[in-house]
Design a protein around this motif. Structure first.
Motif, PDB file in Angstrom:
ATOM      1  N   GLY B 108      -3.904  36.827 -44.068  1.00 18.36           N
ATOM      2  CA  GLY B 108      -3.212  36.040 -45.085  1.00 18.36           C
ATOM      3  C   GLY B 108      -2.946  34.631 -44.607  1.00 18.36           C
ATOM      4  O   GLY B 108      -3.195  33.659 -45.327  1.00 18.36           O
ATOM      5  N   ARG B 151       3.511  49.959 -53.651  1.00 19.59           N
ATOM      6  CA  ARG B 151       3.334  49.085 -54.792  1.00 19.59           C
ATOM      7  C   ARG B 151       4.683  48.684 -55.368  1.00 19.59           C
ATOM      8  O   ARG B 151       4.888  47.549 -55.786  1.00 19.59           O
ATOM      9  CB  ARG B 151       2.510  49.823 -55.828  1.00 19.59           C
ATOM     10  CG  ARG B 151       1.663  48.925 -56.674  1.00 19.59           C
ATOM     11  CD  ARG B 151       0.874  49.762 -57.635  1.00 19.59           C
ATOM     12  NE  ARG B 151       1.750  50.729 -58.266  1.00 19.59           N
ATOM     13  CZ  ARG B 151       1.406  51.982 -58.518  1.00 19.59           C
ATOM     14  NH1 ARG B 151       0.227  52.426 -58.172  1.00 19.59           N
ATOM     15  NH2 ARG B 151       2.245  52.800 -59.094  1.00 19.59           N
ATOM     16  N   PHE B 154       6.243  46.078 -52.801  1.00 22.50           N
ATOM     17  CA  PHE B 154       5.594  44.779 -52.599  1.00 22.50           C
ATOM     18  C   PHE B 154       5.038  44.164 -53.875  1.00 22.50           C
ATOM     19  O   PHE B 154       5.219  42.977 -54.109  1.00 22.50           O
ATOM     20  CB  PHE B 154       4.490  44.894 -51.544  1.00 22.50           C
ATOM     21  CG  PHE B 154       5.051  45.062 -50.172  1.00 22.50           C
ATOM     22  CD1 PHE B 154       5.741  44.024 -49.564  1.00 22.50           C
ATOM     23  CD2 PHE B 154       4.949  46.263 -49.496  1.00 22.50           C
ATOM     24  CE1 PHE B 154       6.295  44.176 -48.317  1.00 22.50           C
ATOM     25  CE2 PHE B 154       5.498  46.412 -48.236  1.00 22.50           C
ATOM     26  CZ  PHE B 154       6.173  45.373 -47.645  1.00 22.50           C
ATOM     27  N   ALA B 155       4.370  44.959 -54.715  1.00 19.69           N
ATOM     28  CA  ALA B 155       3.775  44.338 -55.896  1.00 19.69           C
ATOM     29  C   ALA B 155       4.825  44.091 -56.968  1.00 19.69           C
ATOM     30  O   ALA B 155       4.833  43.049 -57.604  1.00 19.69           O
ATOM     31  CB  ALA B 155       2.655  45.216 -56.443  1.00 19.69           C
ATOM     32  N   HIS B 156       5.731  45.064 -57.156  1.00 16.03           N
ATOM     33  CA  HIS B 156       6.716  44.892 -58.222  1.00 16.03           C
ATOM     34  C   HIS B 156       8.043  44.383 -57.717  1.00 16.03           C
ATOM     35  O   HIS B 156       8.847  43.884 -58.506  1.00 16.03           O
ATOM     36  CB  HIS B 156       6.925  46.219 -58.954  1.00 16.03           C
ATOM     37  CG  HIS B 156       5.740  46.626 -59.757  1.00 16.03           C
ATOM     38  ND1 HIS B 156       5.479  46.095 -60.988  1.00 16.03           N
ATOM     39  CD2 HIS B 156       4.719  47.477 -59.483  1.00 16.03           C
ATOM     40  CE1 HIS B 156       4.362  46.617 -61.446  1.00 16.03           C
ATOM     41  NE2 HIS B 156       3.866  47.454 -60.557  1.00 16.03           N
ATOM     42  N   ALA B 157       8.308  44.514 -56.403  1.00 15.17           N
ATOM     43  CA  ALA B 157       9.582  44.094 -55.824  1.00 15.17           C
ATOM     44  C   ALA B 157      10.748  44.705 -56.597  1.00 15.17           C
ATOM     45  O   ALA B 157      11.616  44.000 -57.100  1.00 15.17           O
ATOM     46  CB  ALA B 157       9.700  42.570 -55.765  1.00 15.17           C
ATOM     47  N   HIS B 172      10.267  40.079 -48.092  1.00 12.29           N
ATOM     48  CA  HIS B 172       9.931  38.956 -48.963  1.00 12.29           C
ATOM     49  C   HIS B 172      10.514  37.658 -48.420  1.00 12.29           C
ATOM     50  O   HIS B 172       9.870  36.603 -48.490  1.00 12.29           O
ATOM     51  CB  HIS B 172      10.438  39.223 -50.383  1.00 12.29           C
ATOM     52  CG  HIS B 172       9.542  40.123 -51.166  1.00 12.29           C
ATOM     53  ND1 HIS B 172       9.647  41.498 -51.103  1.00 12.29           N
ATOM     54  CD2 HIS B 172       8.509  39.867 -51.992  1.00 12.29           C
ATOM     55  CE1 HIS B 172       8.721  42.034 -51.874  1.00 12.29           C
ATOM     56  NE2 HIS B 172       8.007  41.068 -52.425  1.00 12.29           N
ATOM     57  N   TRP B 179       6.217  30.622 -45.715  1.00 13.20           N
ATOM     58  CA  TRP B 179       5.474  29.745 -46.637  1.00 13.20           C
ATOM     59  C   TRP B 179       6.104  28.364 -46.665  1.00 13.20           C
ATOM     60  O   TRP B 179       5.427  27.346 -46.550  1.00 13.20           O
ATOM     61  CB  TRP B 179       5.483  30.381 -48.026  1.00 13.20           C
ATOM     62  CG  TRP B 179       4.550  29.735 -48.999  1.00 13.20           C
ATOM     63  CD1 TRP B 179       3.226  30.011 -49.150  1.00 13.20           C
ATOM     64  CD2 TRP B 179       4.866  28.717 -49.944  1.00 13.20           C
ATOM     65  NE1 TRP B 179       2.702  29.219 -50.141  1.00 13.20           N
ATOM     66  CE2 TRP B 179       3.682  28.422 -50.645  1.00 13.20           C
ATOM     67  CE3 TRP B 179       6.019  28.022 -50.280  1.00 13.20           C
ATOM     68  CZ2 TRP B 179       3.627  27.471 -51.658  1.00 13.20           C
ATOM     69  CZ3 TRP B 179       5.965  27.069 -51.286  1.00 13.20           C
ATOM     70  CH2 TRP B 179       4.774  26.802 -51.964  1.00 13.20           C
ATOM     71  N   PHE B 180       7.436  28.347 -46.789  1.00 14.51           N
ATOM     72  CA  PHE B 180       8.100  27.040 -46.803  1.00 14.51           C
ATOM     73  C   PHE B 180       8.067  26.389 -45.421  1.00 14.51           C
ATOM     74  O   PHE B 180       8.038  25.169 -45.310  1.00 14.51           O
ATOM     75  CB  PHE B 180       9.541  27.168 -47.297  1.00 14.51           C
ATOM     76  CG  PHE B 180       9.654  27.188 -48.787  1.00 14.51           C
ATOM     77  CD1 PHE B 180       9.478  26.033 -49.520  1.00 14.51           C
ATOM     78  CD2 PHE B 180       9.901  28.368 -49.460  1.00 14.51           C
ATOM     79  CE1 PHE B 180       9.555  26.046 -50.902  1.00 14.51           C
ATOM     80  CE2 PHE B 180       9.982  28.390 -50.838  1.00 14.51           C
ATOM     81  CZ  PHE B 180       9.813  27.233 -51.568  1.00 14.51           C
ATOM     82  N   ALA B 182       5.696  26.200 -43.519  1.00 17.40           N
ATOM     83  CA  ALA B 182       4.431  25.513 -43.268  1.00 17.40           C
ATOM     84  C   ALA B 182       4.425  24.100 -43.824  1.00 17.40           C
ATOM     85  O   ALA B 182       3.547  23.315 -43.501  1.00 17.40           O
ATOM     86  CB  ALA B 182       3.280  26.305 -43.887  1.00 17.40           C
TER      87      ALA B 182
END
Lengths: 910, 228
Positions: B108, B151, B154-157, B172, B179-180, B182
């Motif tokens: 990722g 799922r 991670f997918a639906h949280a 999360h 992400w931030f 970076a």
């Protein structure tokens, strides 16, 4: 409830675009004033009057510098006062530190830190001036102003593509022409400006602000040797600009503009401390030129500093003023074409012009009047001199008249170059904001309409409010992130990171959404349907993963940006391996591009034969491109040879006619049959034909564009072109296999973002230096700015254009979907629900960026990097806007053509 | 879909995994997770005198070496279906999840632009193992290979219950924080911490901490609601 009609939508969009164009051009004209400047270099002709060209035809054929030098001497009638010049430029030294401000002497602390300079000033050996610098008070433009005398505009900098060399007429060039030996010690900026002028040089990199020692040391270690020879010399100490209290500069405040000019070694100086006068920085140029016997650089707006000429005879002083006047008059003529003053020629007036009182009228008349006044007085003075009856008053009034003209002209010129018309800028910005608001509200209205239609249809299923998905939110968040990042100069320099980061994150979110939708399938009914769903999910997810991987490869292909260009990347590695690696990559790219094009064509079911004809017609240009790559590219044969040019022209012609022919023919000949298994109620001739034609035309466009780019781009960029094309196809594939049908505006925005990320993946940056100038002359046999400009534009905007052209494929799928769902379809409805998004979303997104960036440019107009970072970026923003217009225009006109043609066919069938 | 979730709730309740946990217990649980990370950073800084800025590889390795056992041992105690799955098996799942999650995280990160190259290998490897400890390992220990649960997290949280919250939110948080984190990397400030993976690791750890605090507050809040 008001709904948008198709006509209203089109008209409003057109209006918004027109308003945007007007606003943008007004802003650009206001912010980057295009000042008509004279091209070329001042030569011997600058010693003749611009008003009354002398009858004798000077035919100067001078080759050697020494001859030129003596010719100048003869023509100017001014004996050079000095033969050596030491020009010492101190970065950011405010004149206040040396001379003080408003008749107060400099503070003690500064006086003590430069004791020798102060002693020179006190004894009157040195003469000090406040040399007013024009904004931007940044080193590079100031150096240019000092040596060329011109008040710089931005556009002329932007148009000198990938060179930092000063191409305007300048002092260094003039000195070089008369055979001066020049030595440069210090900052390497000078070497970049004048790469070939110096006989000896020792430059150092002085980027780091706090390192004040390095450059100084480098200069001083040479000085002893260089100064051994002692003869008549002038030492000129100048600074390029001042600075504010905390050391910033770039703006137009008194502190920043307060540069220093110090003349040491003038032959005839007042032996008393001078009252420190204020001059303009550009005055340095004509003064030095006249003192050292070279023509004044052609675009100089300065006026000579009279004090420096005191050692000369009166006649020579007047001659110097006359030469300066002629030069400025020529420059004025370039900006005011009506200024000629030819009426004064030939007629010998007997009086010295004392009948002319105050000059008034329009600009031309004032300049003309001032000029004639001075010229007449000079003439009279000269005739008196022959008679030997010179009067001091006559001399004084002549000098005054000349100074009147010079000051008026110089002020007018510099005001014209630096003034920013606030009204124009505000008007332009308002226009852009207005058009952006129109576009966005149209988008909003459209979305409401589409939702309403959908709800009507599915009201029994779910009547709850639309829930925002992550990907939809993030598409909007990207806009915010980009707008915010535009305020930082380093994020503009490294914009490629942001686009890649954002696009990849968006695809991760799409992947997450795909995983979410698996679950909804899992719990539904089993069997055949389930199997199909799993297959669709698999295709969807694998194409997203493909997009991610190829996106990463594209990111790694060119490091890009400004600060880390030396980092390793794939293109550098391939180039270091040589053509043996690049050529196979190129050939494989061509092969794969053609293959993937054919593969995508094969999805078109209706008539295999028809598709095969279209496919084969592209084989011929593909083979030609192959031949070009094998024979000419990177194999030592100069690409400008006649055969190569001819071949390229043939390829242009073939690609052009093939594409045009197919696009025109397809809607007429597209076989239309009802697909089996579908009731003829929903499908009819028109609609099947439209979807298929659009798909085919879209593919033809992108294959043609891909082939053209393989030809035009640098050999190293062939693989990225292929990857981009396949990436866009994969993205389309993933969205067509996703199950809750994604919103069309999301699909369009995603492809638009892919295109922008691809723009940087092809090695483009926000500096003007990375524009591929070499490719712009491919197939152009004679030098043509327009053709080269178009080619350059096509090379630079390859990726966004590819993305825009591929919208047609999306459109085709969308029209199929709306056919399946809608009960009664008419053309207007179809146009509105399919064509509106691919046009409005790119225009809307771009309008946001345009408005945001225009605002930022206005806010940053005094920033240190406004000319080096923000302005070039603005050029790119404008070019992107043009690219979007062109792309949207092509898409819209193709769709209109297809619809109307098939409409006609339907009428005939009935 | 909803039916499935209801069924799932029933099954978890019948297996009595997620017993009503007291507030104190929730607090201790969250504190151990948070303190583990803080302790690891403290050890790296004071015992081995390395910091993320001057030796990112060593520091990241130290942090995950200390944090991984804490997370695996702690979360294995809350495994799903404890009757069918022994504690050792849950620990094994966690250990297996560590490299698997590291690979996912590394891929990722690379897809998002992390540098590729031999000189970056050890940094990327240690960073992704740490990210795996934050994200994949707890889920692996608790849920094993239950696709529906993965799922859901991670997918639906959509977490339910304090353990779900403790798995979902910090994971999360770590990803969003990274992400931030970076963002400063392309800036030309010429600071040593702008290097990969230093600011990203800082972001991830900060996000993880925020996630823990958020998860604790939410579970308290939910309990409060239930009581009322």
């Amino acid at each position: 409830m008001s709904t948008l009609t198709c006509t209203k939508l089109t008209l409003l969009t057109l209006a918004a675009v027109v308003i945007q164009i007007i606003g943008l051009s007004l802003f650009v004209l206001g912010f980057f004033p295009v000042k008509p400047a004279l091209s070329g270099v001042s030569g011997p002709e600058s010693f003749t009057s611009p008003v009354c060209p002398s009858a004798e035809d000077h035919n100067f054929t001078i080759q050697s510098p020494d001859e030129l030098k003596s010719l100048y001497l003869e023509l100017s009638n001014i004996s050079p006062s000095y033969d050596r010049l030491i020009l010492m430029v101190v970065d950011g030294l405010p004149a206040e530190f040396v001379l003080g401000r408003d008749d107060r002497p400099a503070p003690e602390i500064f006086r003590k830190s430069m004791p020798y300079t102060q002693s020179l000033l006190d004894r009157g050996v040195a003469t000090g001036y406040h040399a007013k610098a024009a904004p931007p008070t940044v080193t590079m433009p100031r150096l240019k102003a000092m040596v060329s005398g011109s008040v710089g505009g931005f556009l002329d900098v932007a148009l000198n593509f990938n060179t930092q060399e000063l191409l305007d007429d300048n002092l260094i060039g003039q000195f070089f022409k008369i055979g001066w030996k020049m030595v440069m010690l210090g900052d390497e900026t000078w070497l970049k400006l004048f790469p070939r002028s110096f006989t000896r040089h020792d430059g150092v990199h002085s980027f780091f602000v706090k390192d004040t020692v390095q450059v100084d040391h480098n200069v001083s270690r040479h000085l002893d040797a260089e100064l051994l020879m002692i003869d008549w010399k002038l030492l000129m100490l100048v600074s390029d600009h001042g600075m504010t209290e905390n050391g910033n500069h770039g703006g137009a405040s008194y502190e920043e503009a307060d540069a220093l000019m110090l003349l040491i070694g003038l032959r005839d100086y007042d032996r008393r401390p001078s009252t420190h006068k204020t001059v303009n920085q550009v005055d340095i140029t004509p003064t030095l030129a006249l003192l050292f016997g070279v023509p004044i650089p052609i675009n100089s707006a300065g006026i000579l500093i009279a004090d420096t000429l005191k050692s000369l005879e009166a006649a020579q002083q007047l001659r110097a003023l006359e030469l300066n006047t002629w030069q400025l008059f020529r420059l004025l003529q370039a900006q005011l074409p009506d200024l000629s003053c030819s009426s004064s020629c030939g007629v010998d007036k007997d009086g010295p012009g004392n009948d002319i009182g105050e000059c008034d009228g329009n600009t031309e008349e004032i300049f003309c009047c001032l000029y004639i006044k001075a010229a007449d007085l000079h003439k009279a003075w000269k005739s008196c001199q022959v008679l030997g009856s010179n009067k001091v008053e006559d001399y004084r009034s002549t000098v005054l008249a000349y100074n009147d003209f010079l000051r008026t002209a110089s002020e007018w010129l510099s005001r014209r170059a630096t003034n920013k018309p606030v009204g124009l800028l505000a008007f332009g910005l308002t226009g852009m904001i207005l058009s952006s608001l129109i576009l966005l509200s149209l988008l909003y209205q459209l979305e409401q309409d589409v939702c309403m239609i959908k709800e009507d249809r599915t009201s029994h299923f779910s009547s709850r409010m639309h829930k925002w998905h992550m990907d939809e939110i993030f598409v909007m968040a990207i806009v915010c992130f980009l707008v915010l990042s535009m305020g930082s100069s380093s994020l503009i320099e490294e914009e490629q990171y942001i686009w890649h980061f954002m696009t990849s994150t968006l695809y991760f979110l799409l992947l997450r959404k795909a995983v979410q939708s698996i679950s909804s399938v899992n719990t539904q009914d089993q069997g055949n349907f389930m199997e199909r769903q799993i297959k669709r999910r698999f295709i969807q997810m694998s194409s997203i993963i493909f997009v991610l991987i190829s996106g990463r490869i594209l990111r790694g292909w060119h490091q890009g940006g400004v600060n880390w260009t030396n980092f390793p990347d794939i293109s550098k590695w391939l180039e270091s391996e040589g053509t043996a690696y690049i050529k196979p990559v190129q050939l494989v790219s061509l092969l794969l591009l053609t293959t993937s094009g054919f593969y995508a064509l094969s999805f078109l079911r209706p008539s295999k034969r028809f598709v095969i004809v279209v496919g084969l017609s592209f084989l011929f240009p593909a083979i030609l491109v192959l031949q070009y790559i094998i024979n000419y590219q990177s194999s030592g044969v100069p690409a400008s040879s006649n055969n190569a040019t001819l071949l390229v022209q043939i390829i242009y012609a073939t690609l052009g006619t093939t594409t045009f022919g197919i696009v025109v023919a397809v809607p007429w000949f597209m076989p239309v049959r009802n697909p089996k298994g579908c009731s003829s109620h929903h499908y009819n001739v028109l609609h099947v034909g439209i979807a298929d034609s659009l798909y085919l035309i879209g593919l033809v466009y992108i294959i043609c564009w891909g082939l053209l780019q393989l030809l035009l781009q640098q050999p190293i960029n062939s693989a990225p072109i292929l990857l981009l094309l396949v990436q866009i196809l994969a993205s389309m594939c993933s969205s067509s296999n996703s199950d809750p049908e994604p919103k069309q505006w999301v699909e369009v925005a995603v492809v638009y973002y892919l295109g922008m990320a691809g723009h940087f993946a092809l090695g483009n940056t926000n500096t003007i230096a990375t524009i591929d100038v070499a490719g712009a002359y491919m197939g152009v046999s004679s030098h043509s700015t327009v053709l080269s400009g178009i080619l350059m534009f096509m090379i630079t905007y390859a990726a966004p254009m590819l993305a825009l052209l591929s919208m047609l494929i999306n459109l085709s799928r969308r029209s199929k979907i709306s056919l399946v769902n809608a009960q009664d379809v008419d053309l207007h409805f179809l146009l509105k629900t399919t064509l509106a998004y691919p046009c409005l979303v790119p225009l809307g997104l771009n309008s946001i960026f345009l408005v945001a960036y225009t605002t930022i440019l206005l806010l940053m107009r005094n920033h240190l990097f406004v000319w080096s970072v923000f302005s070039p970026k603005y050029m790119y923003v404008c070019a992107t806007t043009a690219c979007i217009y062109i792309g949207v225009l092509i898409v819209a006109s193709t769709v209109f053509y297809t619809y109307s043609t098939l409409g006609l066919r339907k009428m005939w069938i009935r | 879909m909803e039916k499935a979730e209801k069924k799932l709730k029933l099954s978890t309740n019948s297996n009595s995994t997620l017993l009503p946990i007291s507030s104190l217990y929730t607090f201790i649980l969250h504190t151990i997770c948070g303190l583990g990370l803080a302790l690891a950073y403290w050890v790296a800084h004071n015992v081995y005198s390395v910091s993320l800025v001057n030796d990112p590889t060593q520091t990241l390795r130290l942090i995950w070496v200390i944090e991984a056992p804490i997370v695996i041992l702690l979360f294995s105690g809350f495994r799903q279906h404890p009757n069918q799955c022994s504690y050792i098996k849950a620990v094994g799942r966690g250990l297996l999840g560590l490299p698997a999650g590291a690979i996912v995280n590394a891929l990722g990160a690379i897809a998002l632009g992390a540098p590729v190259g031999i000189q970056h290998f050890s940094k990327t490897a240690n960073w992704s193992i740490l990210m795996s400890v934050f994200t994949i390992v707890p889920t692996a220990s608790v849920f094993g290979s239950s696709w529906i649960e993965w799922r859901r997290i991670f997918a639906h949280a959509k977490p339910n219950g304090p353990i779900d919250l403790l798995i979902c939110l910090p994971a999360h948080g770590a990803v969003i924080g990274a992400w931030f984190g970076a963002w400063p990397m392309p800036l030309d400030w010429e600071r040593p911490w702008q290097e990969w993976p230093i600011c990203v690791s800082f972001g991830a750890m900060a996000g993880y901490m925020v996630g823990i605090v958020a998860s604790f507050s939410i579970s308290l809040f939910q309990k409060h609601l239930k009581k009322e």
